[in-house]
Design a protein around this motif. Sequence first.
Motif, PDB file in Angstrom:
ATOM      1  N   LEU A   1     -17.606 -39.711  -9.966  1.00 26.39           N
ATOM      2  CA  LEU A   1     -17.346 -40.991  -9.286  1.00 26.39           C
ATOM      3  C   LEU A   1     -15.882 -41.399  -9.416  1.00 26.39           C
ATOM      4  O   LEU A   1     -15.270 -41.868  -8.449  1.00 26.39           O
ATOM      5  CB  LEU A   1     -18.239 -42.094  -9.858  1.00 26.39           C
ATOM      6  N   CYS A   2     -15.330 -41.215 -10.595  1.00 27.03           N
ATOM      7  CA  CYS A   2     -13.914 -41.566 -10.803  1.00 27.03           C
ATOM      8  C   CYS A   2     -13.014 -40.748  -9.884  1.00 27.03           C
ATOM      9  O   CYS A   2     -12.061 -41.284  -9.306  1.00 27.03           O
ATOM     10  CB  CYS A   2     -13.517 -41.358 -12.261  1.00 27.03           C
ATOM     11  N   ASN A   3     -13.315 -39.464  -9.727  1.00 25.14           N
ATOM     12  CA  ASN A   3     -12.504 -38.644  -8.825  1.00 25.14           C
ATOM     13  C   ASN A   3     -12.724 -39.025  -7.362  1.00 25.14           C
ATOM     14  O   ASN A   3     -11.796 -38.944  -6.558  1.00 25.14           O
ATOM     15  CB  ASN A   3     -12.779 -37.164  -9.050  1.00 25.14           C
ATOM     16  N   LEU A   4     -13.916 -39.460  -7.024  1.00 25.50           N
ATOM     17  CA  LEU A   4     -14.166 -39.931  -5.656  1.00 25.50           C
ATOM     18  C   LEU A   4     -13.416 -41.226  -5.371  1.00 25.50           C
ATOM     19  O   LEU A   4     -13.115 -41.534  -4.221  1.00 25.50           O
ATOM     20  CB  LEU A   4     -15.668 -40.135  -5.426  1.00 25.50           C
ATOM     21  N   CYS A   5     -13.096 -41.974  -6.414  1.00 25.98           N
ATOM     22  CA  CYS A   5     -12.370 -43.241  -6.241  1.00 25.98           C
ATOM     23  C   CYS A   5     -10.954 -43.032  -5.712  1.00 25.98           C
ATOM     24  O   CYS A   5     -10.312 -43.993  -5.285  1.00 25.98           O
ATOM     25  CB  CYS A   5     -12.321 -44.019  -7.562  1.00 25.98           C
TER      26      CYS A   5
ATOM     27  N   LEU B   1     -13.594 -29.866  -8.377  1.00 27.91           N
ATOM     28  CA  LEU B   1     -13.253 -29.603  -6.973  1.00 27.91           C
ATOM     29  C   LEU B   1     -12.628 -30.815  -6.287  1.00 27.91           C
ATOM     30  O   LEU B   1     -11.738 -30.677  -5.443  1.00 27.91           O
ATOM     31  CB  LEU B   1     -14.533 -29.187  -6.241  1.00 27.91           C
ATOM     32  N   LEU B   2     -13.048 -32.007  -6.668  1.00 28.81           N
ATOM     33  CA  LEU B   2     -12.590 -33.228  -6.002  1.00 28.81           C
ATOM     34  C   LEU B   2     -11.117 -33.556  -6.219  1.00 28.81           C
ATOM     35  O   LEU B   2     -10.571 -34.401  -5.520  1.00 28.81           O
ATOM     36  CB  LEU B   2     -13.445 -34.422  -6.442  1.00 28.81           C
ATOM     37  N   VAL B   3     -10.482 -32.892  -7.149  1.00 29.01           N
ATOM     38  CA  VAL B   3      -9.056 -33.161  -7.378  1.00 29.01           C
ATOM     39  C   VAL B   3      -8.169 -32.446  -6.369  1.00 29.01           C
ATOM     40  O   VAL B   3      -6.979 -32.735  -6.281  1.00 29.01           O
ATOM     41  CB  VAL B   3      -8.608 -32.792  -8.818  1.00 29.01           C
ATOM     42  N   SER B   4      -8.744 -31.551  -5.586  1.00 30.69           N
ATOM     43  CA  SER B   4      -7.913 -30.686  -4.750  1.00 30.69           C
ATOM     44  C   SER B   4      -7.247 -31.383  -3.564  1.00 30.69           C
ATOM     45  O   SER B   4      -6.067 -31.180  -3.331  1.00 30.69           O
ATOM     46  CB  SER B   4      -8.698 -29.468  -4.273  1.00 30.69           C
ATOM     47  N   CYS B   5      -7.990 -32.202  -2.812  1.00 28.58           N
ATOM     48  CA  CYS B   5      -7.348 -32.849  -1.661  1.00 28.58           C
ATOM     49  C   CYS B   5      -8.196 -33.992  -1.111  1.00 28.58           C
ATOM     50  O   CYS B   5      -9.396 -34.081  -1.347  1.00 28.58           O
ATOM     51  CB  CYS B   5      -7.044 -31.843  -0.556  1.00 28.58           C
ATOM     52  N   GLU B   6      -7.521 -34.844  -0.353  1.00 23.79           N
ATOM     53  CA  GLU B   6      -8.151 -36.023   0.231  1.00 23.79           C
ATOM     54  C   GLU B   6      -9.270 -35.667   1.207  1.00 23.79           C
ATOM     55  O   GLU B   6     -10.316 -36.312   1.236  1.00 23.79           O
ATOM     56  CB  GLU B   6      -7.062 -36.820   0.970  1.00 23.79           C
ATOM     57  N   GLU B   7      -9.044 -34.635   2.006  1.00 23.58           N
ATOM     58  CA  GLU B   7     -10.046 -34.237   3.003  1.00 23.58           C
ATOM     59  C   GLU B   7     -11.341 -33.786   2.338  1.00 23.58           C
ATOM     60  O   GLU B   7     -12.431 -34.052   2.843  1.00 23.58           O
ATOM     61  CB  GLU B   7      -9.503 -33.114   3.906  1.00 23.58           C
ATOM     62  N   LEU B   8     -11.202 -33.115   1.216  1.00 24.20           N
ATOM     63  CA  LEU B   8     -12.389 -32.650   0.503  1.00 24.20           C
ATOM     64  C   LEU B   8     -13.184 -33.835  -0.046  1.00 24.20           C
ATOM     65  O   LEU B   8     -14.411 -33.858   0.036  1.00 24.20           O
ATOM     66  CB  LEU B   8     -11.999 -31.702  -0.632  1.00 24.20           C
ATOM     67  N   ARG B   9     -12.476 -34.824  -0.595  1.00 23.08           N
ATOM     68  CA  ARG B   9     -13.166 -36.022  -1.085  1.00 23.08           C
ATOM     69  C   ARG B   9     -13.874 -36.739   0.065  1.00 23.08           C
ATOM     70  O   ARG B   9     -15.012 -37.184  -0.085  1.00 23.08           O
ATOM     71  CB  ARG B   9     -12.175 -36.949  -1.795  1.00 23.08           C
ATOM     72  N   SER B  10     -13.228 -36.834   1.215  1.00 20.30           N
ATOM     73  CA  SER B  10     -13.850 -37.472   2.380  1.00 20.30           C
ATOM     74  C   SER B  10     -15.090 -36.705   2.818  1.00 20.30           C
ATOM     75  O   SER B  10     -16.119 -37.303   3.137  1.00 20.30           O
ATOM     76  CB  SER B  10     -12.857 -37.567   3.536  1.00 20.30           C
TER      77      SER B  10
END
Length: 130
Positions: free
Chosen positions: A92-96, A53-62
């Motif tokens: 964690l890598c995707n959150l980076c 899921l974290l690859v989808s967009c910046e807002e989602l990661r935030s």
Amino acid sequence: DAARQCLAQILIVTNPALLQYQEQLSAVRPLLQLLESRNELFQFEGAMALTNLLVSCEELRSHALQCQAWNLCKDLIFSDNLQVQRAGLEALCNLCMAPEVVERFAEGKAEVELKIFGAFCQSEDVAAQI
């Protein structure tokens, strides 16, 4: 927990681009709740779904970071279960990719995380090497 696990299993194999933005946001909290479980299968599936899921967009990661995803994923890398460790590390890598995390690293406020990532780079477990 069964509904959360079902959600995780679906999100592990689903392209996040096929979901509406609100559906993606709504999935974050239940997945993070799986990471808090004592059940290693729940932790693994929750982390794998979150990673996808974290690859989808910046807002989602935030949003995930605001919901404590960083700390929950970091806790997983200290699991005795190798698969849970790897799943936590991938998340964690995707959150980076999030600007907040990049800024934290750039400002020198992530010394512990750098040591952790460095340790995984030198790991005997080839699949966990970053």
